[in-house]
Design an enzyme around this catalytic site. Structure first.
Site, PDB file in Angstrom:
ATOM      1  N   PHE A 192       0.804  -1.224   0.000  1.00 57.65           N
ATOM      2  CA  PHE A 192       0.000   0.000   0.000  1.00 57.65           C
ATOM      3  C   PHE A 192       0.831   1.264   0.000  1.00 57.65           C
ATOM      4  CE2 PHE A 192       0.753  -0.218   4.553  1.00 57.65           C
ATOM      5  CZ  PHE A 192       0.655   1.093   5.007  1.00 57.65           C
ATOM      6  N   LYS A 193       2.095   1.175   0.398  1.00 59.44           N
ATOM      7  CA  LYS A 193       2.936   2.369   0.430  1.00 59.44           C
ATOM      8  C   LYS A 193       3.125   2.975  -0.962  1.00 59.44           C
ATOM      9  CE  LYS A 193       3.542   1.257   4.750  1.00 59.44           C
ATOM     10  NZ  LYS A 193       4.800   0.957   5.393  1.00 59.44           N
ATOM     11  N   ASP A 194       2.965   2.160  -2.012  1.00 60.62           N
ATOM     12  CA  ASP A 194       3.115   2.674  -3.383  1.00 60.62           C
ATOM     13  C   ASP A 194       2.110   3.787  -3.684  1.00 60.62           C
ATOM     14  OD1 ASP A 194       5.206   0.941  -4.250  1.00 60.62           O
ATOM     15  OD2 ASP A 194       3.758  -0.677  -4.526  1.00 60.62           O
TER      16      ASP A 194
END
Length: 534
Positions: A134-136
């Protein structure tokens, strides 16, 4: 035309701080040790909820614009670059960016079964970017936000990004920020606290303008070291004095704001698919480590997204569960390494932003509370202050429950989840059973699916096939990823499959005392070239 007043940003610990969004993004965090927060949370423009068929990039622009005092001509291209599926090299593997996937239902058993039936369960898949986590979603945009912020602040010297990571932030930051002109990035990860695939994603990146170091310690040690550098960098005797520092962690408000968007999309997808009426709310369950992802959900709610309950899911490092259950936040406990390493955290930085809300935006009280925590290792939130965050609850799951959750989601619903998402699924089931008839069965429950299961194939295979822990620890994760693909019939995501040809470029392992000199040496390099030491 409706004119929005520009949102300003202050420090959680000092009311005299008053900066623009560009200044907040460039600085990363205030010098007082606090975090930047908005002086007020803006409301969503009506089209964010009501206008159908908005592409994700357009939705992101609508949701994020009120937080910025930038003209549309500056913000729109950055968002298009990050989220458009029509650019030459898209950053995500499909135009939907974050699909909302039906994943069966949660039902109360026996006499506690509700008349309305089972609670519909959905997974918000946040792992379709370049590093499959999810950091993308935020870090694909942060590079453009930082570049524009530097220009707005009249800064043309290089900036050094210092980032502590529990696994996924590091690789996403290196993918989203690494190699950009004027930006150098240093990533510090726990040397023995990430999955093999997470480590390979970080250590195989090119060395130009990048420094990746494994710390002999855990994420909390890495995060503490980075925050200490930020707090002392303005002192003339600091080796970082005079350097321009910023962060890619969610301590940076520019990392946090893009995460609000996908909770808006979740509500829209529920409504436009007919799973939720427009006048109804949904619940979210978020696997939490550093607390940024679930805080973004709270900000989305404050902007006007109809979110009812926010459930914080923890692994055996259950400090957040204890806090929401009792008001006591106490880091004086044993640290556990688990199957969900990105959640192996005892000091969740973003909780300070929620405490700021709980303490009625009182920076003096917040500074006193955090000072007590930093010196004594704990603090107690009063019952009165807890009422301001009463929409939060919490649960936790150990490794055995995590494995059982992976097994259940695959066997019952045909959905493969990673260990972090599995923790949230286990907590979701437990929270539904505990609440019984208190909640309408028709209230959808959305789980933030934070990483691809192929980043953690050993745990998934252990759950599905009974792979022994000893075999798990001594088998190549990439080999296991392809075995997991054969077992489930699901293709290995291309970014993970491509790691089979990757070569390790960064081999530095250091103790905490060695970290600052190493980072300072990297920071003061006059030429951008490879940097590494065995």
């Amino acid at each position: 035309m409706l004119i929005h007043m520009a949102v300003r940003y202050t420090s959680t610990r000092n009311a005299h701080v008053n900066v623009s969004i560009a200044e907040a993004i460039v600085q990363g965090m205030p010098q007082d040790g606090g975090l930047f927060v908005p002086t007020e949370i803006p409301k969503l423009p009506p089209e964010a909820l009501l206008e159908p068929n908005l592409p994700y990039a357009e939705l992101a622009r609508v949701v994020m614009s009120p937080w910025f005092d930038w003209p549309e001509r500056e913000l729109r291209p950055l968002i298009e670059e990050a989220y458009s599926s029509t650019v030459e090299h898209p950053m995500f593997d499909g135009p939907e960016i974050v699909p909302l996937v039906a994943a069966g239902s949660l039902a109360c058993d026996g006499s506690r079964r509700r008349a309305g039936g089972a609670t519909p369960l959905f997974l918000l898949e946040l792992f379709h970017g370049r590093t499959c986590a999810f950091k993308d979603l935020a870090l694909s945009l942060l590079g453009g936000l930082l570049r524009t912020s530097l220009e707005k602040c009249g800064i043309d010297e290089p900036v050094l990004i210092l980032t502590a990571t529990s696994g996924d932030t590091g690789s996403a930051a290196l993918a989203g920020l690494g190699g950009r002109p004027g930006i150098r990035i240093a990533v510090i990860y726990p040397a023995t606290g990430t999955s093999q695939i997470q480590r390979l994603q970080m250590t195989s990146v090119p060395t130009e303008g990048r420094f990746v170091v494994g710390l002999r310690g855990n994420f909390d040690d890495a995060q503490r070291a980075v925050k200490a550098i930020f707090q002392t960098a303005h002192n003339p005797d600091s080796p970082f004095f005079g350097l321009r520092l910023s962060s890619a962690n969610s301590i940076n408000i520019g990392r946090l704001l893009p995460q609000i968007v996908y909770y808006v999309k979740a509500w829209r997808d529920l409504v436009f698919s007919g799973a939720l009426q427009r006048d109804k709310a949904f619940d979210v369950v978020v696997p939490s480590g550093n607390f940024g992802d679930i805080l973004a959900a709270r900000y989305a709610k404050a902007m006007g997204v109809p979110i009812q309950n926010l459930v914080c899911a923890s692994n055996s490092n259950q400090i957040l569960h204890d806090f929401f259950s009792t008001g006591l936040y106490d880091r004086r406990r044993k640290f556990s390494r688990t199957l969900s390493p990105s959640m192996d955290i005892l000091v969740s930085s973003n909780l300070e932003r929620l405490l700021y809300l709980a303490l009625d935006n009182n920076p003096e009280l917040l500074a006193s509370t955090m000072g007590k925590f930093e010196h004594e290792g704990f603090f107690q939130l009063s019952g009165h202050d807890r009422t301001r965050i009463a929409d939060f609850s919490a649960g936790w799951a150990d490794d055995d429950k995590t494995l059982a959750s992976i097994r259940h989601m695959w066997g019952a619903h045909g959905v493969l989840v990673d260990p972090h998402t599995a923790v949230a699924c286990a907590v979701a089931h437990e929270s539904t059973e505990k609440r019984g008839t208190e909640v309408e069965a028709s209230t959808p429950l959305v789980i933030a699916a934070t990483a691809s299961p192929f980043k953690f194939p050993a745990a998934c295979l252990e759950a599905l096939q009974g792979l022994s822990p000893s075999l798990r620890e001594n088998t190549d994760d990439l080999q296991l990823a392809f075995e997991l693909s054969q077992t489930t019939g699901i293709p290995v995501p291309e970014p993970i499959a491509a790691l089979a040809a990757a070569q390790i470029q960064h081999r530095t392992i250091a103790g905490e005392a060695e970290l600052e000199p190493l980072l300072a040496e990297f920071a003061h390099q006059t030429q951008r070239g490879s940097y590494d030491r065995d």
